[in-house]
Enzyme design. Structure first.
Site, short mmCIF file in Angstrom:
data_model
loop_
_atom_site.label_atom_id
_atom_site.label_comp_id
_atom_site.label_asym_id
_atom_site.label_seq_id
_atom_site.Cartn_x
_atom_site.Cartn_y
_atom_site.Cartn_z
N HIS A 115 0.61 -1.23 -0.07
CA HIS A 115 0.00 0.15 0.06
C HIS A 115 0.82 1.23 -0.24
O HIS A 115 0.46 2.15 0.39
CB HIS A 115 -0.80 0.07 1.22
N CYS A 123 4.57 12.70 -7.31
CA CYS A 123 3.56 13.26 -8.37
C CYS A 123 2.81 12.08 -8.72
O CYS A 123 3.28 11.12 -9.37
CB CYS A 123 4.60 13.95 -9.21
N CYS A 126 4.04 12.37 -12.95
CA CYS A 126 5.47 11.91 -13.41
C CYS A 126 5.98 10.96 -12.59
O CYS A 126 7.13 10.49 -12.60
CB CYS A 126 6.26 13.03 -13.76
N SER A 189 -3.27 -8.17 11.30
CA SER A 189 -4.03 -7.72 10.15
C SER A 189 -5.59 -8.34 10.27
O SER A 189 -5.81 -9.34 10.53
CB SER A 189 -3.54 -8.17 8.71
P1 NAD Z 1 -6.67 -3.21 10.48
O1 NAD Z 1 -6.85 -1.75 11.25
O2 NAD Z 1 -7.74 -3.62 9.44
O3 NAD Z 1 -6.47 -4.51 11.40
C1 NAD Z 1 -5.52 -4.54 12.31
C2 NAD Z 1 -5.51 -5.68 13.38
O4 NAD Z 1 -4.47 -5.88 14.09
C3 NAD Z 1 -7.03 -5.61 13.98
O5 NAD Z 1 -7.81 -6.98 13.71
C4 NAD Z 1 -6.51 -5.70 15.42
O6 NAD Z 1 -7.21 -6.40 16.37
C5 NAD Z 1 -4.93 -6.25 15.49
N1 NAD Z 1 -4.12 -5.92 16.46
C6 NAD Z 1 -3.82 -4.51 16.79
N2 NAD Z 1 -2.80 -4.34 17.58
C7 NAD Z 1 -2.36 -5.61 17.75
C8 NAD Z 1 -1.42 -6.20 18.52
N3 NAD Z 1 -0.71 -5.29 19.32
N4 NAD Z 1 -1.14 -7.57 18.51
C9 NAD Z 1 -2.06 -8.37 17.67
N5 NAD Z 1 -2.97 -7.74 16.91
C10 NAD Z 1 -3.18 -6.29 17.02
O7 NAD Z 1 -5.31 -3.28 9.50
P2 NAD Z 1 -5.05 -3.94 8.22
O8 NAD Z 1 -5.52 -5.35 8.18
O9 NAD Z 1 -3.69 -3.67 8.27
O10 NAD Z 1 -5.68 -3.16 7.10
C11 NAD Z 1 -5.97 -2.08 7.07
C12 NAD Z 1 -5.06 -0.98 6.20
O11 NAD Z 1 -4.76 -0.15 7.13
C13 NAD Z 1 -3.78 -1.24 5.52
O12 NAD Z 1 -3.82 -1.01 4.23
C14 NAD Z 1 -2.80 -0.33 6.06
O13 NAD Z 1 -2.25 0.22 4.94
C15 NAD Z 1 -3.52 0.82 6.67
N6 NAD Z 1 -2.86 1.33 8.09
C16 NAD Z 1 -1.56 1.25 8.23
C17 NAD Z 1 -0.97 2.00 9.48
C18 NAD Z 1 0.24 1.76 9.59
O14 NAD Z 1 1.21 2.04 8.66
N7 NAD Z 1 0.93 1.53 10.65
C19 NAD Z 1 -1.89 2.08 10.39
C20 NAD Z 1 -3.27 2.10 10.13
C21 NAD Z 1 -3.62 1.80 8.98
#
Ligand code: NAD
Length: 243
Positions: A115, A123, A126, A189
């Site tokens: 992602h 940009c 480009c 996730s």
């Molecule tokens: P999500 O928020 O949908 O799910 C996160 C999962 O992690 C949840 O089910 C939660 O129960 C679990 N979780 C949280 N903390 C935890 C821990 N300490 N130990 C175990 N489990 C834990 O996130 P996702 O599935 O990554 O998808 C959502 C989108 O979020 C992604 O596309 C990502 O790009 C984006 N995102 C990224 C960040 C980052 O870069 N840190 C932050 C927020 C969202």
């Protein structure tokens, strides 16, 4: 069982989501304290079409960035880096945009960012890279929205928004990793964002063991060989002796 399976695996693929970075102080999306409790996502088409959406998108970005800038890799990131350093992990596929895997010492050759990356901007015309500091300075100081210095195109954080085309090379590399692994480890996730969420089952179909470590249940728990509903840092750290 986690420690035993990790000790005997030779080609691990680690798949990380926002949950691996909550222990570093970055909120995830779908937990009760997550980012979506505050903000609804902005679609890519809205970013392109509307100055108001672009303004809102940058406003949010600089709020969220505060957490990202001060965050450091935690025990979970260090454990993943150890698996790479030990030569056991062939690829880390991440949905995260925070750059913490790189800060922990994992190089691009072992990392696929599905992602994109939120630590810089690009940009949309480009592809020229733009640093965030001058963009933030102009936005917060003078209310200016960024345009490319090279071609005048729209500049956006280098992340993939909903409705934006996924990076082809990243998808291909993740796909290859799924075909070549003997253990696929999901860390933090919710497994509801597609196409990213297809990778665990692809690996499973190719014969890999599937392990999920996530606080809450996921829709793929029933397909996994092992599911641990715990915190990533302590759970994975203890299993492979990383502190
Ligand atoms: P999500 O928020 O949908 O799910 C996160 C999962 O992690 C949840 O089910 C939660 O129960 C679990 N979780 C949280 N903390 C935890 C821990 N300490 N130990 C175990 N489990 C834990 O996130 P996702 O599935 O990554 O998808 C959502 C989108 O979020 C992604 O596309 C990502 O790009 C984006 N995102 C990224 C960040 C980052 O870069 N840190 C932050 C927020 C969202």
């Amino acid at each position: 069982m986690l420690g035993e399976w990790l000790a005997t695996a030779r080609r691990v693929v680690v798949f990380t989501g926002a949950g691996i970075s909550t222990e570093s102080g970055i909120p995830d999306f779908r937990s009760p304290q997550g980012i979506w409790a505050q903000f609804k996502p902005i679609q890519f088409s809205d970013f392109i079409a509307s100055e108001e959406s672009r303004r809102e998108s940058w406003r949010r970005k600089f709020i969220i960035d505060h957490d990202m800038r001060v965050a450091r890799p935690n025990r979970g990131h260090r454990a993943v880096q150890a698996l790479v350093a030990r030569g056991q992990c062939i690829c880390v596929i991440t949905q995260n945009i925070d750059g913490l895997h790189q800060v922990s010492g994992i190089t691009e050759s072992h990392l696929v960012e599905l992602h994109g990356n939120g630590t810089y901007a690009k940009c949309l015309e480009c592809g020229h890279r733009h640093e965030l500091a001058p963009i933030e300075h102009a936005f917060t100081g003078r209310g200016e929205l960024p345009h490319c210095l090279i071609c005048g195109g729209l500049v956006k954080a280098a992340t993939i928004s909903f409705g934006q085309t996924m990076p082809t090379t990243a998808i291909q590399r993740a796909d290859e990793a799924c075909q070549n692994c003997d253990l696929f480890l999901v860390l933090g996730s919710s497994l509801v964002v597609y196409p990213a969420a297809t990778f665990p089952l692809r690996a499973k179909r190719n014969g890999a063991r599937l392990i999920i470590i996530n606080r809450e249940p996921t829709p793929q728990d029933a397909h996994a060989d092992l599911v641990l509903h715990g915190e990533i840092g302590p759970t994975l750290g203890a299993a492979i002796d990383v502190f």
